[in-house]
Scaffold this active site. Structure first.
Site, short mmCIF file in Angstrom:
data_model
loop_
_atom_site.label_atom_id
_atom_site.label_comp_id
_atom_site.label_asym_id
_atom_site.label_seq_id
_atom_site.Cartn_x
_atom_site.Cartn_y
_atom_site.Cartn_z
CB ALA A 114 5.95 1.20 -5.18
CG ASP A 115 1.77 5.65 -8.31
OD1 ASP A 115 0.80 5.43 -7.56
OD2 ASP A 115 1.64 6.16 -9.44
CB THR A 116 1.64 0.14 -10.10
OG1 THR A 116 2.71 -0.39 -9.29
CG2 THR A 116 1.52 -0.72 -11.36
CB ALA A 129 7.68 5.29 -10.02
#
Lengths: 222, 222
Positions: free
Chosen positions: B87-89, B124
């Site tokens: 995940a990437d925030t 994402a």
């Protein structure tokens, strides 16, 4: 949010036994609190109220008033001004109020009714500011905050597995958004912490307002 | 939400070192996971992407791909199908991407820019399903979820006190909604856990979809 040190001079009393509310006050707001659960029976007749928010506000107000009365005298009188904070949370689904489930089958019924649709979570907060001087005027505030919550579709096997965790039984609407039911929720509109049981931003704003009014009055009396 | 036991046959690998994501996977989804933080440099040039969501998706995809490649061989090959989750925030404010702050003064600048207004938090998630048999087709999914977040007004003294807690330094946009900054947020529109760093409901839906498609194909081959 509270200005740093705004509450240093006050004893803060949380009139709730909810471990979620205790954690929110201590960990998220960073406040030192005394926990004094209310003994109010929480049995107001819902039909006496115009809507779920009015019912919820009056329950919170009764809890705060009952605890504030105890804090004014005897062992609890502490020589400092005291801020008593109570809260009540209900789920409102198409005008119907859902509180804590009676048993597992009631919890399953509630969860099936919430599946795939939208409901409201209402938390009322009631504040009572008890001055240090006996007989000085008490100040109160009571407001309700509403958050809309949308659930995905819950299959019976998901509902059964969730009930087996034991999580639903002490929670309004039979779910805890901060726990295993977090994945049930596709979106919310409003304050998340209101769904957990204490609307942090609104609570801070109401505290600032209550203290601000008092401070202004004290200023005027000097 | 995941059907009970849906992932029992899989090794689940979380390609993230974030303690929040680890806790969400273990405590909120109740999954047994192995944590294998990605070594991807996270240095994609933002100007190569149409918008913040596209940038975020590609970063998550690269993280998942890098970890999945390691899981396919050597000590990590486990004889079971493996589901790698990355995940990437990021925070997006008027088209500008805010990631983790460089230092305290950068954190203060970010928080001042978020005060009293609305921004988007984009997480994402990228999934890679590595089959147990070497050479069998790998399946992937990559999606971005957006939550709108509204902040109350933050005074300089509140921002300074918050930075002193140390909480902002490892977080996109310099705040943690699940911590002391919870009271900064007056309302959100979308998934709360997406703001924490992992959109639980969407993640479960994507896992079901990815496994469902594979199960259907396997059925077709029998």
């Amino acid at each position: 949010m509270l200005p740093p040190g705004a509450l240093t001079a006050f004893r803060i009393v949380l009139a709730s036994a909810s471990p979620r509310r205790v954690e929110l006050m201590r960990e998220n707001l960073g406040l030192e609190i005394d926990v004094r659960p209310s003994q109010f029976a929480e049995d107001l007749p819902k039909s006496d109220f115009a809507d779920a928010a009015a019912y919820c506000r009056e329950t919170a107000r009764q809890k705060a008033t009952e605890v504030a009365a105890r804090c004014c005298g005897g062992d609890e009188a502490c020589g400092r001004a005291q801020l008593v904070i109570a809260a009540d949370t209900v789920v409102s689904l198409a005008g119907r109020v859902l509180e804590k489930p009676r048993d597992e089958s009631h919890a399953a019924e509630m969860l099936r009714s919430l599946s795939g649709g939208e409901h409201e979570v209402i938390t009322a907060i009631a504040l009572v500011l008890v001055p240090a001087e006996r007989g000085a005027p008490v100040r109160e505030a009571c407001v309700a905050e509403v958050t809309r919550v949308r659930f995905g579709d819950l299959s019976d096997s998901v509902i059964d597995a969730y009930i087996k965790t034991g999580e639903p039984m002490d929670k309004a609407g039979a779910y805890g958004i901060q726990g295993r039911a977090g994945a049930f929720v596709t979106s919310i509109d409003g304050c998340f912490f209101n769904v957990v049981g204490l609307p942090l931003s609104r609570l801070c704003a109401e505290i600032v307002l209550l203290l601000g009014i008092q401070q202004a009055r004290e200023g005027g009396q000097q």
